[in-house]
Design a protein around this motif. Structure first.
Motif, PDB file in Angstrom:
ATOM      1  N   GLU A   7       6.182  89.937  55.069  1.00 34.81           N
ATOM      2  CA  GLU A   7       6.512  89.690  56.469  1.00 34.81           C
ATOM      3  C   GLU A   7       6.051  88.284  56.816  1.00 34.81           C
ATOM      4  O   GLU A   7       5.295  87.664  56.067  1.00 34.81           O
ATOM      5  CB  GLU A   7       5.871  90.716  57.395  1.00 34.81           C
ATOM      6  CG  GLU A   7       4.362  90.747  57.359  1.00 34.81           C
ATOM      7  CD  GLU A   7       3.782  91.853  58.213  1.00 34.81           C
ATOM      8  OE1 GLU A   7       3.028  91.521  59.138  1.00 34.81           O
ATOM      9  OE2 GLU A   7       4.077  93.031  57.957  1.00 34.81           O
ATOM     10  N   ARG A  51      14.331  93.925  49.530  1.00 35.92           N
ATOM     11  CA  ARG A  51      14.422  92.879  50.546  1.00 35.92           C
ATOM     12  C   ARG A  51      15.190  93.336  51.793  1.00 35.92           C
ATOM     13  O   ARG A  51      14.744  93.115  52.925  1.00 35.92           O
ATOM     14  CB  ARG A  51      15.066  91.634  49.969  1.00 35.92           C
ATOM     15  CG  ARG A  51      15.105  90.481  50.930  1.00 35.92           C
ATOM     16  CD  ARG A  51      15.748  89.241  50.306  1.00 35.92           C
ATOM     17  NE  ARG A  51      15.378  88.084  51.082  1.00 35.92           N
ATOM     18  CZ  ARG A  51      14.557  87.144  50.687  1.00 35.92           C
ATOM     19  NH1 ARG A  51      14.035  87.176  49.487  1.00 35.92           N
ATOM     20  NH2 ARG A  51      14.256  86.127  51.474  1.00 35.92           N
ATOM     21  N   GLU A  55      13.616  93.543  55.537  1.00 27.47           N
ATOM     22  CA  GLU A  55      14.158  92.747  56.641  1.00 27.47           C
ATOM     23  C   GLU A  55      14.586  93.637  57.803  1.00 27.47           C
ATOM     24  O   GLU A  55      14.373  93.292  58.967  1.00 27.47           O
ATOM     25  CB  GLU A  55      15.322  91.886  56.156  1.00 27.47           C
ATOM     26  CG  GLU A  55      14.880  90.724  55.295  1.00 27.47           C
ATOM     27  CD  GLU A  55      16.034  89.923  54.727  1.00 27.47           C
ATOM     28  OE1 GLU A  55      17.199  90.376  54.831  1.00 27.47           O
ATOM     29  OE2 GLU A  55      15.763  88.847  54.169  1.00 27.47           O
ATOM     30  N   ASN A  58      11.419  94.796  59.552  1.00 29.97           N
ATOM     31  CA  ASN A  58      10.852  93.692  60.308  1.00 29.97           C
ATOM     32  C   ASN A  58      11.645  93.443  61.590  1.00 29.97           C
ATOM     33  O   ASN A  58      11.066  93.205  62.653  1.00 29.97           O
ATOM     34  CB  ASN A  58      10.812  92.419  59.452  1.00 29.97           C
ATOM     35  CG  ASN A  58      10.107  91.295  60.142  1.00 29.97           C
ATOM     36  OD1 ASN A  58       9.092  91.487  60.796  1.00 29.97           O
ATOM     37  ND2 ASN A  58      10.662  90.095  60.012  1.00 29.97           N
TER      38      ASN A  58
END
Length: 191
Positions: A7, A51, A55, A58
């Motif tokens: 992050e 990934r 993402e 996040n």
């Protein structure tokens, strides 16, 4: 030690970057909290495989933090503490006190999200920065006063610590001669 960031970390890097950090910082903070992985071949392939989910997670956290920031926008929180006549607190207001006031208002903020470098030691209006997400931060106003009535007066812009407010004296009308008479003897009598 080289790590892959999972992050965005302030002053360190973005998600997916390989950065060099001190061993203790990696072992004691980044790795246990799941903010990074050791930079080796196996972890690099693992990161690339995960990934998209990282993402997405996040982005979800960021949107939640922005919703909380919108609710906090322009809010002022009152903390009542005992203080002397000059406005000096008997004690101080720390991050823990700010968290308690926010929790009472229905906001769940962690201690590490409150950016209060020095405790508040005087009454008045103070801005406190909250880091809700690595990309979302907001400043809230903390109104520290002796009572709810004083907090309301402070929020209107009235100063409670000036000589006028405390003693009923107009500070602009005071002259240095009012405090020191050079012709006076040490016992206070004029020569």
């Amino acid at each position: 030690m080289e790590v892959i960031l999972l992050e965005r970390i302030a002053k360190l890097g973005q998600m997916g970057e390989t950065v060099k950090v001190r061993d203790g910082f990696a072992r004691n903070y980044l790795l246990p909290l799941g903010k990074a992985l050791r930079a080796n071949a196996a972890n690099k392939t693992r990161f690339e495989a995960e990934r998209s989910t990282l993402e997405a997670r996040n982005l979800e956290r960021k949107s939640e933090a922005q919703k909380v920031a919108e609710k906090l926008e322009g809010k002022s929180f009152i903390i009542v503490r005992s203080a002397g006549e000059t406005g000096q607190l008997y004690g101080s207001v720390a991050a823990r006190d700010v968290i308690e006031v926010l929790a009472a208002a229905g906001f769940n903020i962690g201690r590490n999200q409150v950016d209060l470098n020095h405790p508040i030691k005087s009454i008045g209006l103070h801005n406190v920065t909250l880091h809700l997400h690595s990309e979302v931060e907001i400043a809230v106003e903390v109104n520290v006063a002796r009572s709810a009535e004083e907090a309301e007066r402070q929020s209107k812009g009235e100063s409670l610590t000036s000589a006028d407010a405390i003693y009923g004296v107009d500070e602009d009308a005071l002259k240095p001669e009012d405090f020191f008479n050079p012709e006076a003897d040490f016992d206070g009598e004029e020569e």
